[in-house]
Design an enzyme around this catalytic site. Structure first.
Site, short mmCIF file in Angstrom:
data_model
loop_
_atom_site.label_atom_id
_atom_site.label_comp_id
_atom_site.label_asym_id
_atom_site.label_seq_id
_atom_site.Cartn_x
_atom_site.Cartn_y
_atom_site.Cartn_z
N SER A 119 8.74 -10.95 -7.90
CA SER A 119 7.91 -9.77 -7.62
C SER A 119 6.57 -10.19 -7.04
CB SER A 119 7.61 -9.01 -8.92
OG SER A 119 8.78 -8.59 -9.53
N HIS A 140 13.69 -8.50 -2.74
CA HIS A 140 12.99 -7.91 -3.89
C HIS A 140 13.58 -6.53 -4.21
CE1 HIS A 140 9.17 -6.17 -5.84
NE2 HIS A 140 9.82 -6.90 -6.71
N GLU A 152 12.99 -4.93 -0.62
CA GLU A 152 12.11 -5.56 0.36
C GLU A 152 12.73 -6.90 0.75
OE1 GLU A 152 7.80 -3.80 -1.11
OE2 GLU A 152 8.61 -5.54 -2.13
N ASN A 190 4.30 -3.33 -4.37
CA ASN A 190 3.42 -3.75 -5.48
C ASN A 190 1.99 -3.97 -5.02
OD1 ASN A 190 5.32 -3.50 -7.44
ND2 ASN A 190 5.92 -5.65 -7.44
N1 LIG Z 1 11.76 -6.28 -14.43
C1 LIG Z 1 11.30 -5.77 -13.29
O1 LIG Z 1 10.79 -4.63 -13.24
C2 LIG Z 1 11.42 -6.56 -12.02
C3 LIG Z 1 11.47 -5.88 -10.79
C4 LIG Z 1 11.63 -6.62 -9.62
C5 LIG Z 1 11.71 -8.00 -9.68
N2 LIG Z 1 11.62 -8.62 -10.89
C6 LIG Z 1 11.72 -10.09 -10.90
O2 LIG Z 1 13.05 -10.44 -11.22
C7 LIG Z 1 13.07 -11.68 -11.94
C8 LIG Z 1 13.79 -11.48 -13.26
O3 LIG Z 1 13.12 -10.49 -14.00
P1 LIG Z 1 13.84 -9.74 -15.23
O4 LIG Z 1 12.95 -8.60 -15.59
O5 LIG Z 1 15.27 -9.50 -14.91
O6 LIG Z 1 13.73 -10.88 -16.34
P2 LIG Z 1 14.61 -11.05 -17.67
O7 LIG Z 1 13.78 -11.82 -18.61
O8 LIG Z 1 15.18 -9.74 -18.10
O9 LIG Z 1 15.85 -11.95 -17.19
C9 LIG Z 1 15.75 -13.30 -16.83
C10 LIG Z 1 17.09 -13.96 -17.19
O10 LIG Z 1 17.17 -15.23 -16.55
C11 LIG Z 1 17.82 -16.11 -17.44
N3 LIG Z 1 17.49 -17.47 -17.02
C12 LIG Z 1 16.33 -18.15 -17.17
N4 LIG Z 1 16.40 -19.34 -16.57
C13 LIG Z 1 17.65 -19.44 -16.02
C14 LIG Z 1 18.35 -20.41 -15.26
N5 LIG Z 1 17.77 -21.57 -14.92
N6 LIG Z 1 19.61 -20.14 -14.86
C15 LIG Z 1 20.19 -18.96 -15.18
N7 LIG Z 1 19.59 -18.00 -15.90
C16 LIG Z 1 18.33 -18.23 -16.30
C17 LIG Z 1 17.33 -15.71 -18.83
O11 LIG Z 1 18.26 -16.14 -19.82
C18 LIG Z 1 17.28 -14.18 -18.69
O12 LIG Z 1 18.49 -13.58 -19.09
C19 LIG Z 1 11.61 -12.10 -12.06
O13 LIG Z 1 11.29 -12.97 -11.00
C20 LIG Z 1 10.85 -10.78 -11.93
O14 LIG Z 1 9.55 -10.94 -11.46
C21 LIG Z 1 11.50 -7.95 -12.06
#
Ligand SMILES: NC(=O)c1ccc[n+]([C@@H]2O[C@H](COP(=O)([O-])OP(=O)(O)OC[C@H]3O[C@@H](n4cnc5c(N)ncnc54)[C@H](O)[C@@H]3O)[C@@H](O)[C@H]2O)c1
Length: 283
Positions: A119, A140, A152, A190
């Site tokens: 993000s 994104h 995006e 964002n």
């Molecule tokens: N939550 C949001 O609103 C949102 C929106 C857009 C983008 N993002 C981005 O998406 C990404 C994930 O966010 P999220 O909210 O899904 O996080 P989350 O914490 O829900 O999920 C992350 C997952 O990745 C797993 N993980 C960690 N290291 C790993 C690896 N090396 N190999 C495989 N799995 C691994 C963890 O076990 C976890 O299940 C981040 O970069 C975040 O900035 C989040």
């Protein structure tokens, strides 16, 4: 490139949603989690959402079964070796993402496109962990990925036209709306939304209004589909504070910095809808 097999690394809130939309769109999907239990839990969540779609008449039982049969999970990164595109959705930490991209470069085919769902981190810095940054782009997605239409597609400093075109083609096949943009802090949405929501929270205190009143002001006076306090609760106060801090660090604009009220809420565990309490209380 004609993409048929998509890898998704990290099956948390975003990755599971991305895996779901990809399998529903007919791609073969392999998801990678750190433990088999986390992979199984994500598969069960996706199965649950697809069952609800069948119950609502949005999918047939056959479509649900076909989508689930196209989805596999692994804990072994080399399970992504024959993917055409890999979308990374692990924790929002530069070091972890750079390490992962280094590994992905080793295990994936040289022509595979590697995308990050970050993000607020720099796609260019993530790409620089590889020796083939031309195949790295940002994709994104917005939360929840199955419902939000926008993706995006981020061109990093050294992304190739082919890699960007591949990502745009996949977004189209997912039935989503792509907005191509350059790798700038916060990308498009964002960059605008985070300082705006921070202003809304500051206005709460300055104008001495309640969250209900502020939400009513913005929905009725500005035509917002939901009020800012409702939106921050939905996004997650921890997620919003983290993104604000990241943008502030890069752009140094005071409006990007998270308002102290939000930081205090995050520190107290008031994370919004997911913790049951934020600006509002959820039962
Ligand atoms: N939550 C949001 O609103 C949102 C929106 C857009 C983008 N993002 C981005 O998406 C990404 C994930 O966010 P999220 O909210 O899904 O996080 P989350 O914490 O829900 O999920 C992350 C997952 O990745 C797993 N993980 C960690 N290291 C790993 C690896 N090396 N190999 C495989 N799995 C691994 C963890 O076990 C976890 O299940 C981040 O970069 C975040 O900035 C989040």
């Amino acid at each position: 490139m004609d993409v048929q097999r998509i890898g998704v690394v990290g099956l948390g809130a975003m990755g599971a949603g991305i895996a779901q939309v990809a399998t529903e769109a007919g791609f073969d999907v392999v998801g990678r989690e750190v433990t088999a239990d986390l992979g199984d839990a994500a598969t069960a969540r996706i199965g649950h959402f697809l069952t609800r779609k069948v119950e609502k008449g949005q999918r047939t039982e056959e479509e649900r079964a076909a989508a689930m049969s196209r989805l596999t999970t692994t804990t072994d990164l080399s399970g992504l070796a024959d993917c055409d595109l890999v979308v990374e959705a692990i924790v929002e930490e530069l070091g972890a993402k750079r390490e992962l991209f280094e590994e992905l470069e080793r295990v994936c085919r040289p022509d595979a496109v590697l995308a990050t769902n970050t993000s607020a981190l720099s796609v260019t810095e993530i790409a620089a962990a590889t020796t083939s940054p031309e195949r790295v782009v940002g994709m994104h997605f917005f939360n929840p990925a199955p419902l939000m239409p926008l993706v995006e597609v981020v061109r990093a400093e050294l992304s190739s036209d082919d890699a960007v075109a591949t990502a745009l083609g996949v977004v189209e096949r997912l039935g989503k709306v792509a907005v191509p943009c350059h790798d700038t802090p916060g990308f498009v949405v964002n960059r605008i939304l985070i300082p705006l929501l921070n202003d809304c929270v500051r206005a709460l205190d300055e104008a001495r209004v309640t969250p209900e009143a502020l939400d009513a002001a913005m929905t009725n006076g500005a035509g917002w589909p939901m009020g800012p306090c409702t939106l921050v609760d939905l996004v997650g106060i921890d997620v919003h504070v983290h993104a604000s801090e990241a943008l502030y660090e890069k752009l140094r604009e005071p409006r990007m910095a998270p308002p102290p009220r939000l930081v205090a809420m995050r520190n107290a565990g008031l994370l919004g809808r997911k913790s049951g309490r934020g600006f509002y209380t959820y039962t």
